[in-house]
Enzyme design. Structure first.
Site, PDB file in Angstrom:
ATOM      1  N   HIS A  86       0.183   0.226 -10.091  1.00 50.89           N
ATOM      2  CA  HIS A  86      -0.597  -0.705  -9.264  1.00 50.89           C
ATOM      3  C   HIS A  86      -1.088  -1.895 -10.096  1.00 50.89           C
ATOM      4  O   HIS A  86      -2.286  -2.165 -10.194  1.00 50.89           O
ATOM      5  CB  HIS A  86      -1.774   0.017  -8.617  1.00 50.89           C
ATOM      6  CG  HIS A  86      -2.263  -0.659  -7.368  1.00 50.89           C
ATOM      7  ND1 HIS A  86      -2.864   0.018  -6.334  1.00 50.89           N
ATOM      8  CD2 HIS A  86      -2.247  -1.964  -6.982  1.00 50.89           C
ATOM      9  CE1 HIS A  86      -3.194  -0.823  -5.366  1.00 50.89           C
ATOM     10  NE2 HIS A  86      -2.825  -2.041  -5.736  1.00 50.89           N
ATOM     11  N   GLU A 116      -2.251   7.672  -5.150  1.00 53.04           N
ATOM     12  CA  GLU A 116      -2.525   7.175  -6.508  1.00 53.04           C
ATOM     13  C   GLU A 116      -4.031   7.165  -6.758  1.00 53.04           C
ATOM     14  O   GLU A 116      -4.823   7.046  -5.820  1.00 53.04           O
ATOM     15  CB  GLU A 116      -1.965   5.754  -6.667  1.00 53.04           C
ATOM     16  CG  GLU A 116      -2.652   4.733  -5.753  1.00 53.04           C
ATOM     17  CD  GLU A 116      -2.066   3.337  -5.857  1.00 53.04           C
ATOM     18  OE1 GLU A 116      -2.852   2.416  -6.151  1.00 53.04           O
ATOM     19  OE2 GLU A 116      -0.857   3.163  -5.628  1.00 53.04           O
ATOM     20  N   ARG A 145       0.845  -1.194   0.000  1.00 51.31           N
ATOM     21  CA  ARG A 145       0.000   0.000   0.000  1.00 51.31           C
ATOM     22  C   ARG A 145       0.878   1.240   0.000  1.00 51.31           C
ATOM     23  O   ARG A 145       1.886   1.314   0.717  1.00 51.31           O
ATOM     24  CB  ARG A 145      -0.926   0.009   1.239  1.00 51.31           C
ATOM     25  CG  ARG A 145      -2.032  -1.033   1.182  1.00 51.31           C
ATOM     26  CD  ARG A 145      -3.046  -0.702   0.104  1.00 51.31           C
ATOM     27  NE  ARG A 145      -4.102  -1.689  -0.017  1.00 51.31           N
ATOM     28  CZ  ARG A 145      -4.103  -2.696  -0.877  1.00 51.31           C
ATOM     29  NH1 ARG A 145      -3.081  -2.856  -1.694  1.00 51.31           N
ATOM     30  NH2 ARG A 145      -5.118  -3.532  -0.935  1.00 51.31           N
TER      31      ARG A 145
END
Length: 353
Positions: A314, A294, A265
């Site tokens: 991601h 993000e 994370r």
């Protein structure tokens, strides 16, 4: 099986789950499906307009499940199933107060995330981002070979550099899968730091050391983890307890040739501190699948400006196999919750009751 009045259960799906998975829902005569029709993140207005009266909803990480949405859904809602291993986008307390079930998709993405973690370590250490950018800009012909041009720290051991200490911040399934992938590189030591409330698992650590022929697998504090790790993999859960655990203080203690990888994370890493560490040479490089804030990461972001920081958007779970498995798990979670079966993966909400 349908509702007591014979009508089907309304199910809202916030993204088409593909031709291999959608039939799991479409072939259920008990369900009336309402599917977001576009190939982009589900529009919030559309979701709020369609959620009233739903018995179940399948959401993505981009769909915020809060009191606004749950109130709109009304008392008919039984289950929220997310196609993700993380569930920070879901208000678990609000879900528990409404006696909802929450499904998620752990385990199925372990191998894909471990694969990408190793890839990021290699790219960051071997200046992969810098090299790829040079070629993509058409500047390879302008590069003059030099004895140490593009050189970086080697992940594998060598005859003259026979020790490699790999650190893990968090030592769960993904970290251990990453460790297994690093064994052929000749790593010698595994260090990890996990929740302070969790005592060392000495038997497991000894078994891992024996299995992988390592000199040691050891739980250490954060200071030792920072000082000793040649590569530090950040693979711990998000939340207040791990917020900015990789900060200025920790980074200053690391080796100048060390690599940091974050595939968990973005909130675990202080972006400004890491950018400063890279700029001033406290660490060698970083490989990031996640960044705090993000997807609002622009060219002006301090980490994007750092040549030795490799960032991908991601995509740790983005393999065809894994995403299909995640979508399947999300569908099965919803089906089980509505029709009375055991959910394959249910979030424990007992702390909120």
């Amino acid at each position: 099986m349908s509702q007591s009045d014979g009508s089907p259960y309304k199910v809202v799906v916030c993204r088409n789950l593909g031709p291999d998975v959608m039939p799991l829902l479409e072939n259920r005569h008990e369900f009336e499906l309402v599917v977001w029709p576009e190939d982009r993140a589900c529009d919030r207005t559309w979701l709020l307009e369609n959620i009233p009266g739903a018995t179940g909803v399948i959401v993505m990480l981009t769909d915020k499940v809060n009191t606004e949405l749950l109130d709109k859904a009304g008392p008919s809602l039984r289950v929220v199933s997310t196609m993700s291993v993380g569930y920070e986008h879901i208000d678990l307390k609000a879900a528990a107060q409404r006696a909802l079930k929450v499904g998620y998709t752990p385990d199925v993405l372990t191998d894909a995330v471990a694969d990408l973690s190793v890839m990021l370590a290699l790219m960051a250490g071997r200046n992969g981002g810098i090299g790829a950018a040079l070629v993509q800009k058409g500047e390879w012909s302008n590069f003059s070979w030099a004895p140490f041009g593009f050189c970086g720290p080697q992940l594998s051991t060598t005859a003259t550099s026979p020790t490699r200490k790999i650190g893990f911040l968090g030592f769960g399934r993904i970290a251990q899968a990453t460790l297994a992938r690093l064994v052929p590189f000749g790593i010698t030591h595994c260090l990890y730091s996990s929740s302070p409330s969790s005592p060392p698992n000495l038997q497991r650590d000894a078994e891992l050391a024996k299995k992988y022929n390592l000199k040691a697998v050891t739980k250490v504090d954060l200071d030792e983890l920072a000082r000793e790790s040649d590569v530090l993999f950040v693979l711990a859960p998000g939340g207040p307890g791990t917020y900015h655990v990789v900060n200025d203080d920790l980074l200053r203690k690391m080796k100048k040739t060390s690599i940091i990888v974050n595939a968990s994370r973005g909130t675990l890493v202080d972006s400004d501190a890491l950018a400063k560490a890279l700029k001033e040479g406290w660490v060698w490089g970083a490989g990031l699948d996640v960044v705090e804030g993000e997807p609002n990461v622009t060219r002006d972001h301090p980490l994007v400006k750092e040549p030795r920081c490799v960032i991908v958007p991601h995509i740790a779970s983005a393999t065809l196999e894994t995403r299909k498995d995640m979508a399947t798990r999300a569908a099965h979670n919803l089906i089980a919750a509505i029709l009375g079966g055991d959910m394959p993966a249910e979030v424990d909400l007992s702390a909120f009751y």
